[in-house]
Enzyme design. Structure first.
Site, mmCIF file in Angstrom:
data_model
loop_
_atom_site.group_PDB
_atom_site.id
_atom_site.type_symbol
_atom_site.label_atom_id
_atom_site.label_comp_id
_atom_site.label_asym_id
_atom_site.label_seq_id
_atom_site.Cartn_x
_atom_site.Cartn_y
_atom_site.Cartn_z
ATOM 1 N N LYS A 265 -12.644 -14.875 2.848
ATOM 2 C CA LYS A 265 -11.392 -14.511 3.545
ATOM 3 C C LYS A 265 -11.481 -13.125 4.163
ATOM 4 C CE LYS A 265 -7.896 -12.850 0.851
ATOM 5 N NZ LYS A 265 -7.384 -11.514 1.209
ATOM 6 N N ASN A 266 -11.955 -12.167 3.375
ATOM 7 C CA ASN A 266 -11.908 -10.778 3.848
ATOM 8 C C ASN A 266 -13.011 -10.442 4.849
ATOM 9 O OD1 ASN A 266 -9.650 -10.432 2.354
ATOM 10 N ND2 ASN A 266 -10.616 -9.286 0.691
ATOM 11 N N CYS B 46 2.830 -3.488 -1.182
ATOM 12 C CA CYS B 46 2.871 -4.845 -1.712
ATOM 13 C C CYS B 46 2.816 -4.733 -3.227
ATOM 14 C CB CYS B 46 1.744 -5.709 -1.163
ATOM 15 S SG CYS B 46 0.146 -5.334 -1.840
ATOM 16 N N ARG C 15 -0.204 1.216 -0.556
ATOM 17 C CA ARG C 15 -1.131 0.840 0.512
ATOM 18 C C ARG C 15 -0.829 1.458 1.874
ATOM 19 N NH1 ARG C 15 -2.875 -5.323 -0.553
ATOM 20 N NH2 ARG C 15 -4.724 -4.565 0.524
ATOM 21 N N PRO C 16 -0.866 2.790 1.941
ATOM 22 C CA PRO C 16 -0.627 3.445 3.234
ATOM 23 C C PRO C 16 -1.782 3.188 4.210
ATOM 24 C CG PRO C 16 -1.329 5.049 1.595
ATOM 25 C CD PRO C 16 -1.188 3.740 0.873
ATOM 26 N N GLN D 213 -5.216 6.651 7.139
ATOM 27 C CA GLN D 213 -6.630 6.826 7.522
ATOM 28 C C GLN D 213 -6.946 6.060 8.809
ATOM 29 O OE1 GLN D 213 -8.639 9.047 5.879
ATOM 30 N NE2 GLN D 213 -6.705 9.421 4.802
ATOM 31 N N ASP E 133 -10.905 -6.636 -6.886
ATOM 32 C CA ASP E 133 -10.459 -8.023 -6.729
ATOM 33 C C ASP E 133 -10.960 -8.939 -7.855
ATOM 34 O OD1 ASP E 133 -9.137 -7.292 -4.441
ATOM 35 O OD2 ASP E 133 -10.664 -8.049 -3.058
ATOM 36 N N ARG F 291 -3.065 -18.123 -0.423
ATOM 37 C CA ARG F 291 -3.440 -17.111 0.567
ATOM 38 C C ARG F 291 -4.947 -16.884 0.560
ATOM 39 N NH1 ARG F 291 -1.060 -11.682 -0.161
ATOM 40 N NH2 ARG F 291 -2.612 -11.474 1.458
HETATM 41 N N1 EPU Z 1 -5.618 3.869 1.169
HETATM 42 C C1 EPU Z 1 -4.955 5.020 1.530
HETATM 43 N N2 EPU Z 1 -4.810 5.312 2.870
HETATM 44 C C2 EPU Z 1 -5.281 4.470 3.838
HETATM 45 C C3 EPU Z 1 -5.972 3.311 3.460
HETATM 46 C C4 EPU Z 1 -6.116 3.029 2.112
HETATM 47 O O1 EPU Z 1 -4.494 5.785 0.678
HETATM 48 O O2 EPU Z 1 -5.113 4.798 5.027
HETATM 49 C C5 EPU Z 1 -5.793 3.563 -0.263
HETATM 50 C C6 EPU Z 1 -5.107 2.276 -0.681
HETATM 51 O O3 EPU Z 1 -3.739 2.479 -0.945
HETATM 52 C C7 EPU Z 1 -5.902 1.870 -1.904
HETATM 53 C C8 EPU Z 1 -7.322 2.319 -1.545
HETATM 54 O O4 EPU Z 1 -7.157 3.289 -0.502
HETATM 55 O O5 EPU Z 1 -5.442 2.574 -3.017
HETATM 56 C C9 EPU Z 1 -8.248 1.241 -1.045
HETATM 57 O O6 EPU Z 1 -7.575 0.492 -0.053
HETATM 58 P P1 EPU Z 1 -8.330 -0.231 1.149
HETATM 59 O O7 EPU Z 1 -7.765 0.285 2.428
HETATM 60 O O8 EPU Z 1 -9.803 -0.162 0.947
HETATM 61 O O9 EPU Z 1 -7.839 -1.727 0.947
HETATM 62 P P2 EPU Z 1 -7.520 -2.737 2.105
HETATM 63 O O10 EPU Z 1 -8.439 -2.520 3.223
HETATM 64 O O11 EPU Z 1 -6.055 -2.745 2.378
HETATM 65 C C10 EPU Z 1 -9.189 -4.599 1.320
HETATM 66 C C11 EPU Z 1 -9.092 -6.043 0.934
HETATM 67 C C12 EPU Z 1 -8.393 -6.150 -0.412
HETATM 68 C C13 EPU Z 1 -9.231 -5.383 -1.440
HETATM 69 C C14 EPU Z 1 -9.395 -3.928 -0.986
HETATM 70 C C15 EPU Z 1 -10.281 -3.114 -1.887
HETATM 71 C C16 EPU Z 1 -8.987 -7.148 3.068
HETATM 72 C C17 EPU Z 1 -8.196 -7.922 4.063
HETATM 73 N N3 EPU Z 1 -8.355 -6.760 1.967
HETATM 74 O O12 EPU Z 1 -7.847 -4.121 1.400
HETATM 75 O O13 EPU Z 1 -8.385 -7.528 -0.765
HETATM 76 O O14 EPU Z 1 -8.601 -5.412 -2.692
HETATM 77 O O15 EPU Z 1 -9.943 -3.891 0.340
HETATM 78 O O16 EPU Z 1 -11.524 -3.692 -2.018
HETATM 79 O O17 EPU Z 1 -10.164 -6.911 3.268
HETATM 80 C C18 EPU Z 1 -7.596 -9.458 -1.882
HETATM 81 O O18 EPU Z 1 -8.403 -10.127 -1.223
HETATM 82 O O19 EPU Z 1 -6.957 -9.933 -2.863
HETATM 83 C C19 EPU Z 1 -7.358 -8.059 -1.524
HETATM 84 C C20 EPU Z 1 -6.272 -7.390 -1.914
#
Ligand code: EPU
Length: 419
Positions: free
Chosen positions: A22-23, A116, A121-122, A125, A304, A396
């Site tokens: 998925k990701n 969520c 999840r800001p 970045q 995950d 999902r």
């Molecule tokens: N974060 C910030 N600022 C930002 C971006 C992220 O503070 O601008 C923080 C987040 O709040 C979190 C950490 O950084 O605490 C890591 O977040 P990341 O951005 O890496 O997560 P994501 O990209 O939103 C993806 C996967 C998630 C997976 C995470 C971590 C996708 C579509 N989603 O999310 O997948 O848990 O990376 O590996 O790729 C799932 O599949 O169940 C799922 C939640």
């Protein structure tokens, strides 16, 4: 709404084939925005999240066909540059259209995803990086509005290695003028998979898998046909299923190299694991040893897989500490596992898990995708019947998981919800 009904106690035995990730599929589908034309992707999992990104692209004017795990999309006539709230609230990863929209249309309007169940999840970045590339960004009425006359390559330091942030910036930079250096990036296999597809489209990206990615902007890209990599989290979920039920599963079409940390931890719990090029054989060996884990960005232990591993530890012989270092609120499954008899105490980002000899089936509520998977695993090993509500979370991200578990010998079925 459906529920999942499980009668626990059966060991899982047999063979299973893993679906596409998925990701990896989500950012790759978003990348089709970058250039008009027909793309075809194989091994795309049939999931609600894929339907969600499909809806976002349909609204922009794309034409899509999706059947038998083949996703075919024509982005030749994109006329809109917006991902509205009604879509983004269903799936946060819709934010992945921001980078490619800016790159191709020089404009984007995307609803702010918000938090969520697992954390705030800001996305600052993503936004800071896009500003560095030359975009003007404003936040108004719950939306990110971004525009740019021209994106220019530059040097960007991420404060933390965000997965979708790295992907968004990579997609924005491929058509920018000049060279972009992205530092402190995420190194997940799904990022490599996206870069591979972008390079196939004509992009010039190197360094993926290390902490700095170099992107030399190109003038044009072209549509491609590609195959989505196997889902490492689905693979890991089957591995835990074999370990926890004392069964033996041969997992086909997976990528063991993407699961090194989990494999190491599962071996320490006592499971026998044999890896081949594209398959893993895992055999449970009870009693299960207690093992501590700390979630970390890749190549660390995946957040995950934290909920699923916690269930394994909840019936292990001894005491383990599970530390969640990626998301601030990813222990929501704990209260449901406790209702099934697990002995788990939370202190900040640590869960102290004291193994119990038996879990007991109960009605429980799924709260997020991976929490749902952990409740299924708990139900498969619990005494009696477990009824899992709110299974839309499961749909999902897991393609027909109850059918796959059922074929492996679990007593599991999807039933209409009891009122
Ligand atoms: N974060 C910030 N600022 C930002 C971006 C992220 O503070 O601008 C923080 C987040 O709040 C979190 C950490 O950084 O605490 C890591 O977040 P990341 O951005 O890496 O997560 P994501 O990209 O939103 C993806 C996967 C998630 C997976 C995470 C971590 C996708 C579509 N989603 O999310 O997948 O848990 O990376 O590996 O790729 C799932 O599949 O169940 C799922 C939640």
């Amino acid at each position: 709404m459906d529920e999942i009904l499980i009668n626990g106690g059966n060991p899982l035995n047999g063979e299973v084939t893993v679906s596409g990730a998925k990701n990896a599929a989500l950012p790759i589908i978003a990348a089709t925005i970058l250039v008009g034309g027909r793309f075809t992707f194989h091994n795309v999992p049939a999931l609600k999240d894929i339907e969600s990104i499909q809806e976002v692209l349909l609204d922009m004017g794309a034409e899509v066909e999706f059947h038998d795990n083949i996703f075919s999309i024509d982005t030749g006539n994109l006329s809109h540059f917006e991902a509205p709230y009604e879509h983004v609230r269903k799936m946060r990863a819709s934010i992945l259209v921001l980078g490619p929209l800016l790159a191709r249309m020089k404009r984007a309007r995307v609803s702010l995803p918000g938090g969520c169940a697992i954390g705030a999840r800001p996305i600052e970045q993503h936004l800071n990086g896009l500003s560095r590339l030359g975009a003007e960004i404003t936040l108004a009425h719950g939306y990110v509005e971004a525009s740019a006359k021209k994106l220019r390559g530059t040097e960007i330091y991420l404060d933390l290695p965000t997965v979708t942030g790295t992907e968004n910036l990579m997609m924005a930079a491929v058509l920018a003028e000049g060279r972009t250096l992205l530092h402190n990036v995420a190194r997940e296999p799904e990022i490599t998979a996206l870069a591979d597809v972008l390079n196939l489209m004509g992009a010039d990206i190197s360094g993926v898998g290390s902490s700095t990615i170099t992107i030399n902007g190109v003038k044009e890209l072209h549509p491609v046909t590609a195959t989505i990599i196997p889902d490492r989290i689905e693979t890991g979920t089957f591995m835990v299923a074999a370990a926890i039920t004392n069964g033996e599963i041969l997992i086909h079409e997976c990528q063991p190299a993407h699961l090194k940390e989990l494999i190491l931890k599962l071996k320490k719990t006592g499971a026998d694991i044999e890896c081949r090029d594209k398959s893993i054989r895992i055999k449970g060996n009870h009693p299960i040893n207690s093992v501590d884990v700390k979630t970390m960005p890749y190549p660390g232990f995946p957040t995950d897989m934290q909920a699923q591993f916690m269930v394994l530890m909840s019936v292990a012989n001894g005491f383990s500490v599970i530390s969640e270092n990626v998301f601030e609120n990813r222990f929501i499954h704990v209260s449901e596992l406790r209702r099934m008899g697990a002995d788990i105490t939370i202190s900040g980002s640590h869960a102290m898990v004291r193994g119990v000899s038996e879990l007991s089936g109960a009605p429980v509520m799924a709260t997020d995708l991976r929490a749902s998977a952990s409740l299924i695993l708990a139900g498969m090993v619990a005494k009696g019947t477990t009824r899992i509500k709110r299974v839309y979370h499961l749909d999902r991200g897991y393609d027909a998981i109850e059918k796959k578990f059922s074929r492996l010998g679990a007593s599991i079925k999807r039933v209409p919800a009891q009122s």
